[in-house]
Design a protein around this motif. Structure first.
Motif, PDB file in Angstrom:
ATOM      1  N   ASN A 268       0.815  -1.222   0.000  1.00 36.73           N
ATOM      2  CA  ASN A 268       0.000   0.000   0.000  1.00 36.73           C
ATOM      3  C   ASN A 268       0.844   1.266   0.000  1.00 36.73           C
ATOM      4  OD1 ASN A 268       1.025  -0.069   2.577  1.00 36.73           O
ATOM      5  ND2 ASN A 268      -0.944   0.151   3.625  1.00 36.73           N
ATOM      6  N   GLY A 269       2.151   1.120  -0.229  1.00 35.37           N
ATOM      7  CA  GLY A 269       3.012   2.290  -0.310  1.00 35.37           C
ATOM      8  C   GLY A 269       3.443   2.865   1.018  1.00 35.37           C
ATOM      9  N   VAL A 270       3.106   2.199   2.120  1.00 35.69           N
ATOM     10  CA  VAL A 270       3.449   2.689   3.467  1.00 35.69           C
ATOM     11  C   VAL A 270       4.567   1.827   4.043  1.00 35.69           C
ATOM     12  CG1 VAL A 270       2.601   3.110   5.801  1.00 35.69           C
ATOM     13  CG2 VAL A 270       1.110   3.524   3.837  1.00 35.69           C
ATOM     14  N   ALA A 271       5.606   2.458   4.555  1.00 32.49           N
ATOM     15  CA  ALA A 271       6.754   1.733   5.085  1.00 32.49           C
ATOM     16  C   ALA A 271       6.543   1.339   6.539  1.00 32.49           C
ATOM     17  CB  ALA A 271       8.009   2.591   4.979  1.00 32.49           C
ATOM     18  N   ALA A 272       7.185   0.257   6.923  1.00 31.74           N
ATOM     19  CA  ALA A 272       7.355  -0.067   8.338  1.00 31.74           C
ATOM     20  C   ALA A 272       8.451   0.862   8.884  1.00 31.74           C
ATOM     21  CB  ALA A 272       7.749  -1.524   8.492  1.00 31.74           C
ATOM     22  N   TYR A 273       8.851   0.682  10.137  1.00 32.79           N
ATOM     23  CA  TYR A 273       9.992   1.439  10.651  1.00 32.79           C
ATOM     24  C   TYR A 273      10.968   0.487  11.329  1.00 32.79           C
ATOM     25  CZ  TYR A 273       7.639   1.445  15.283  1.00 32.79           C
ATOM     26  OH  TYR A 273       7.026   1.091  16.473  1.00 32.79           O
ATOM     27  N   SER A 274      12.186   0.983  11.573  1.00 35.39           N
ATOM     28  CA  SER A 274      13.233   0.167  12.172  1.00 35.39           C
ATOM     29  C   SER A 274      13.625   0.712  13.542  1.00 35.39           C
ATOM     30  CB  SER A 274      14.480   0.145  11.275  1.00 35.39           C
ATOM     31  OG  SER A 274      14.198  -0.429  10.019  1.00 35.39           O
ATOM     32  N   ARG A 275      13.987  -0.196  14.451  1.00 37.56           N
ATOM     33  CA  ARG A 275      14.488   0.174  15.778  1.00 37.56           C
ATOM     34  C   ARG A 275      15.827  -0.549  15.989  1.00 37.56           C
ATOM     35  NH1 ARG A 275       9.672  -1.230  19.916  1.00 37.56           N
ATOM     36  NH2 ARG A 275      10.299  -3.337  19.301  1.00 37.56           N
ATOM     37  N   VAL A 276      16.849   0.196  16.406  1.00 40.44           N
ATOM     38  CA  VAL A 276      18.150  -0.418  16.678  1.00 40.44           C
ATOM     39  C   VAL A 276      18.540  -0.189  18.132  1.00 40.44           C
ATOM     40  CG1 VAL A 276      18.922  -0.158  14.289  1.00 40.44           C
ATOM     41  CG2 VAL A 276      19.442   1.645  15.943  1.00 40.44           C
ATOM     42  N   HIS A 277      19.634  -0.850  18.555  1.00 44.01           N
ATOM     43  CA  HIS A 277      20.115  -0.805  19.945  1.00 44.01           C
ATOM     44  C   HIS A 277      19.037  -1.278  20.910  1.00 44.01           C
ATOM     45  CE1 HIS A 277      23.658   1.135  18.467  1.00 44.01           C
ATOM     46  NE2 HIS A 277      23.085   2.296  18.201  1.00 44.01           N
ATOM     47  N   TYR A 278      18.382  -2.376  20.543  1.00 41.90           N
ATOM     48  CA  TYR A 278      17.350  -2.946  21.407  1.00 41.90           C
ATOM     49  C   TYR A 278      17.997  -3.831  22.469  1.00 41.90           C
ATOM     50  CZ  TYR A 278      13.399  -5.814  22.932  1.00 41.90           C
ATOM     51  OH  TYR A 278      12.468  -6.469  23.692  1.00 41.90           O
ATOM     52  N   GLY A 279      17.663  -3.592  23.750  1.00 39.01           N
ATOM     53  CA  GLY A 279      18.134  -4.431  24.841  1.00 39.01           C
ATOM     54  C   GLY A 279      19.636  -4.344  25.066  1.00 39.01           C
ATOM     55  N   ASN A 280      20.112  -5.128  26.005  1.00 40.71           N
ATOM     56  CA  ASN A 280      21.536  -5.142  26.355  1.00 40.71           C
ATOM     57  C   ASN A 280      22.167  -6.426  25.842  1.00 40.71           C
ATOM     58  OD1 ASN A 280      24.001  -4.450  27.560  1.00 40.71           O
ATOM     59  ND2 ASN A 280      23.479  -5.521  29.443  1.00 40.71           N
ATOM     60  N   ALA A 281      23.069  -6.288  24.863  1.00 40.50           N
ATOM     61  CA  ALA A 281      23.744  -7.438  24.258  1.00 40.50           C
ATOM     62  C   ALA A 281      22.726  -8.465  23.740  1.00 40.50           C
ATOM     63  CB  ALA A 281      24.696  -8.089  25.259  1.00 40.50           C
ATOM     64  N   TYR A 282      21.644  -7.965  23.202  1.00 43.71           N
ATOM     65  CA  TYR A 282      20.588  -8.832  22.666  1.00 43.71           C
ATOM     66  C   TYR A 282      21.034  -9.410  21.324  1.00 43.71           C
ATOM     67  CZ  TYR A 282      16.057 -10.188  20.689  1.00 43.71           C
ATOM     68  OH  TYR A 282      15.019 -10.881  20.105  1.00 43.71           O
ATOM     69  N   VAL A 283      21.110 -10.736  21.250  1.00 43.62           N
ATOM     70  CA  VAL A 283      21.670 -11.413  20.079  1.00 43.62           C
ATOM     71  C   VAL A 283      20.546 -11.921  19.190  1.00 43.62           C
ATOM     72  CG1 VAL A 283      23.350 -13.115  19.277  1.00 43.62           C
ATOM     73  CG2 VAL A 283      23.585 -12.123  21.552  1.00 43.62           C
ATOM     74  N   ASN A 284      19.812 -11.004  18.585  1.00 41.12           N
ATOM     75  CA  ASN A 284      18.755 -11.393  17.668  1.00 41.12           C
ATOM     76  C   ASN A 284      18.180 -10.168  16.997  1.00 41.12           C
ATOM     77  OD1 ASN A 284      17.072 -13.232  16.340  1.00 41.12           O
ATOM     78  ND2 ASN A 284      16.691 -14.383  18.211  1.00 41.12           N
ATOM     79  N   ALA A 285      17.251 -10.412  16.109  1.00 37.25           N
ATOM     80  CA  ALA A 285      16.472  -9.366  15.451  1.00 37.25           C
ATOM     81  C   ALA A 285      15.089  -9.945  15.241  1.00 37.25           C
ATOM     82  CB  ALA A 285      17.106  -8.965  14.124  1.00 37.25           C
ATOM     83  N   PHE A 286      14.063  -9.093  15.209  1.00 34.46           N
ATOM     84  CA  PHE A 286      12.720  -9.654  15.065  1.00 34.46           C
ATOM     85  C   PHE A 286      11.779  -8.688  14.370  1.00 34.46           C
ATOM     86  CE2 PHE A 286      12.807  -7.655  19.295  1.00 34.46           C
ATOM     87  CZ  PHE A 286      11.650  -6.896  19.317  1.00 34.46           C
ATOM     88  N   TRP A 287      10.751  -9.292  13.770  1.00 31.20           N
ATOM     89  CA  TRP A 287       9.647  -8.550  13.164  1.00 31.20           C
ATOM     90  C   TRP A 287       8.436  -8.663  14.074  1.00 31.20           C
ATOM     91  CZ3 TRP A 287       7.982  -5.222   9.607  1.00 31.20           C
ATOM     92  CH2 TRP A 287       6.608  -5.157   9.376  1.00 31.20           C
ATOM     93  N   SER A 288       7.686  -7.557  14.237  1.00 31.75           N
ATOM     94  CA  SER A 288       6.456  -7.576  15.015  1.00 31.75           C
ATOM     95  C   SER A 288       5.332  -6.927  14.215  1.00 31.75           C
ATOM     96  CB  SER A 288       6.636  -6.812  16.334  1.00 31.75           C
ATOM     97  OG  SER A 288       5.401  -6.681  17.011  1.00 31.75           O
ATOM     98  N   ASP A 289       4.235  -7.675  14.044  1.00 28.22           N
ATOM     99  CA  ASP A 289       3.073  -7.103  13.360  1.00 28.22           C
ATOM    100  C   ASP A 289       2.442  -5.988  14.181  1.00 28.22           C
ATOM    101  OD1 ASP A 289       3.009  -8.608  11.003  1.00 28.22           O
ATOM    102  OD2 ASP A 289       2.028 -10.281  11.999  1.00 28.22           O
ATOM    103  N   SER A 290       2.476  -6.126  15.511  1.00 31.19           N
ATOM    104  CA  SER A 290       1.766  -5.171  16.359  1.00 31.19           C
ATOM    105  C   SER A 290       2.341  -3.767  16.248  1.00 31.19           C
ATOM    106  CB  SER A 290       1.771  -5.640  17.813  1.00 31.19           C
ATOM    107  OG  SER A 290       3.094  -5.718  18.310  1.00 31.19           O
TER     108      SER A 290
END
Length: 548
Positions: free
Chosen positions: A316-338
């Motif tokens: 629909n032409g609308v972008a999601a957004y990104s968040r970095v520096h999540y948590g402390n030494a967090y060894v992962n990345a994730f997608w959330s629909d909410s």
């Protein structure tokens, strides 16, 4: 090996689970297939629709939903709710519906109606073939009892701080077995590794038995890589610049600064529009991780738009957004629909950010899957969900043609989570990681979804490149087959288009491996013709991973 980042410069662009297989059911008409064309793929490839054009298609389908429900044989208590419409270049449409029964949502009731350019129904792909009929819509257990059962299920999975995030809602559960009246409860909190939790637990409203569960937070890992000096979209606000790509749906990148809350965080800003140092830093304000995430989102957007004709995650032409520096030494990345967002941890010691091209492609593809087939994140469908993100994330990496990290069929080879320099996953021979499966077996549905993805990843590699020993972009591969056959690849570009077509037109929430074989054969037929070299290669590649 500690990943390091080459210098990045930002400049503003000019204006700058094991469930029933999905099956193609032909409602007395011919099933979807390719008409004779000089270039079959040109007709069946998806069109790049504007937001207004897509909205108009959805509104028309919604207006026609009652007549469609009657035409395809749904019962008097069943109604269709439009989720999405995909239109091919030849005018064919594929309308994806959710279903309700007596006003209640039907989980596992989703279906896709395929229409010819003339508007004639050619077939229906259903998540379940079971007839919807529930005699009693009065629950014997309370919402409170269902909620307690769901929290117990979450704690049994090793989660912490679990509590009902959304009150139980009454639904019809139709994804497995006989349709039943049930409650769906969403449990919030954190998974054992610190990843946020959105565990969906389905409880039988008559007996209190847990029927099914799946995790909506979909995690993945990929390449922390040297992307070099890159140019991406930013926007100027007053005297400062923002990581806001106004040319790609206003994609923004935020700083979580080690927080694990649900908020977006703080939008990255800069005085001179030159971002990051090119070196990973343990600082929670470092711009370098944001550079990689923002660039990865840009390349992923361009790949979907330019290669697959998709205008953003929701088309629909609308972008999601990104968040970095999540948590402390967090060894992962994730997608959330909410939150409709991608989130990245900084890895071990907060100096190995999981922000890279194929991570961005992997995570954004979870969003695409959610807004198309909606593959349940459990059992075989969960493995296919993960494989879809690996497949299209890999395609994003190849599409980028970044000289600092050539495209490959290795997942996570740069972040060194294993500590020995080995990748997380291998697409040519998945079992090389020690846990993934090379081939389908009847026990595959009980395997973790990151490892049950193996046969689909293996299928995609074989379909793209073929079996046997070869070297691609300096990486050596040697892909075996279950039946000892020799598979000849059709090229990655065609394989990508077949998988995407299958995902968006023929897969549903309950698709398992057998259903994926049917879906990709339907896709190959629509794109290249039944009996074509590409169609036969799809069949051969599935047989080579024991799906026949």
């Amino acid at each position: 090996m500690t990943p390091r980042y080459a210098r990045h410069k930002r400049t503003t662009l000019a204006i700058a689970t094991s469930v029933a297989a999905a099956a193609l059911l032909t409602t007395g008409l011919t099933s979807t297939g390719a008409a004779a064309k000089s270039d079959p793929a040109a007709g069946a490839s998806p069109m790049l629709l504007s937001s207004s054009a897509r909205t108009a298609l959805i509104e028309r389908a919604a207006a026609e939903a009652p007549a469609t429900a009657e035409e395809i044989g749904l019962g008097a208590k069943e109604e269709l709710v439009v989720k999405d419409v995909v239109k091919d270049a030849d005018g064919s449409t594929h309308t994806r519906y959710e279903r309700t029964y007596a006003g209640l949502p039907v989980l596992g009731g989703d279906l896709v109606v395929h229409e010819s350019p003339k508007g004639e129904t050619e077939g229906v792909t259903r998540a379940t073939k079971a007839a919807l009929k529930v005699a009693d819509l009065t629950a014997d257990i309370t919402k409170s009892a269902a909620e307690k059962q769901a929290v117990r299920a979450a704690k049994a999975e090793g989660s912490t701080k679990s509590a009902a995030d959304r009150a139980p809602r009454k639904v019809i559960w139709a994804a497995t077995g006989t349709p039943k009246l049930a409650y769906e409860t969403v449990v919030g909190g954190f998974q054992h590794d610190g990843t946020p939790q959105e565990l969906h637990v389905v409880t039988d409203a008559t007996t209190g038995e847990k029927l099914y569960e799946w995790e909506a937070i979909q995690t993945g890992t990929g390449n922390s890589q040297y992307s070099g000096t890159v140019t991406v979209g930013t926007a100027k606000s007053g005297s400062t610049y923002q990581l806001n790509d106004t040319t790609r749906g206003n994609h923004k990148t935020y700083n979580k600064a080690r927080a694990t809350s649900s908020s977006a965080g703080t939008l990255f800003t800069d005085a001179d529009d030159t971002w990051g140092t090119g070196t990973a830093s343990s600082s929670s304000t470092s711009q370098t991780a944001a550079v990689d995430a923002h660039y990865g989102a840009q390349v992923t957007w361009d790949f979907y738009k330019n290669v697959l004709g998709r205008n953003g995650i929701k088309n629909n032409g609308v972008a999601a957004y990104s968040r970095v520096h999540y948590g402390n030494a967090y060894v992962n990345a994730f997608w959330s629909d909410s939150c409709f967002c991608m989130t990245y941890g900084d890895g071990a010691g907060n100096v190995k950010p999981l922000t890279s091209l194929d991570v961005a492609g992997h995570e954004m593809t979870h969003g695409v899957t959610s807004n198309t087939a909606g593959l349940n994140y459990s059992g075989e469908s969960g493995g296919l969900n993960e494989a879809t993100s690996d497949i299209l994330g890999t395609a994003v990496e190849f599409y980028a043609a970044n000289s600092k990290d050539a495209g490959d069929y290795l997942i996570g080879e740069k972040i060194d989570i294993n500590g020995d320099g080995t990748p997380l996953r291998y697409m040519d021979k998945p079992s090389k990681d020690g846990a993934s499966k090379d081939y389908w077996s009847s026990s595959l549905g009980s395997v973790d979804v990151h490892y049950s993805s193996g046969p689909a990843n293996h299928f995609f590699y074989l379909l793209s490149e073929g079996s046997g020993s070869k070297t691609i972009n300096g990486v050596s591969y040697n892909s075996p087959t279950y039946n000892g056959s020799t598979v000849t690849g059709i090229g990655r570009d065609k394989a990508v288009k077949i998988w995407y077509k299958a995902l968006t037109s023929y897969m549903t929430s309950t698709t398992n491996y057998k259903g994926a074989r049917t879906a990709t054969l339907n896709a190959a037929s629509a794109l290249y013709g039944s009996g074509s070299t590409e169609y036969n290669a799809v069949a051969s590649a599935w047989s080579a991973v024991n799906v026949s």
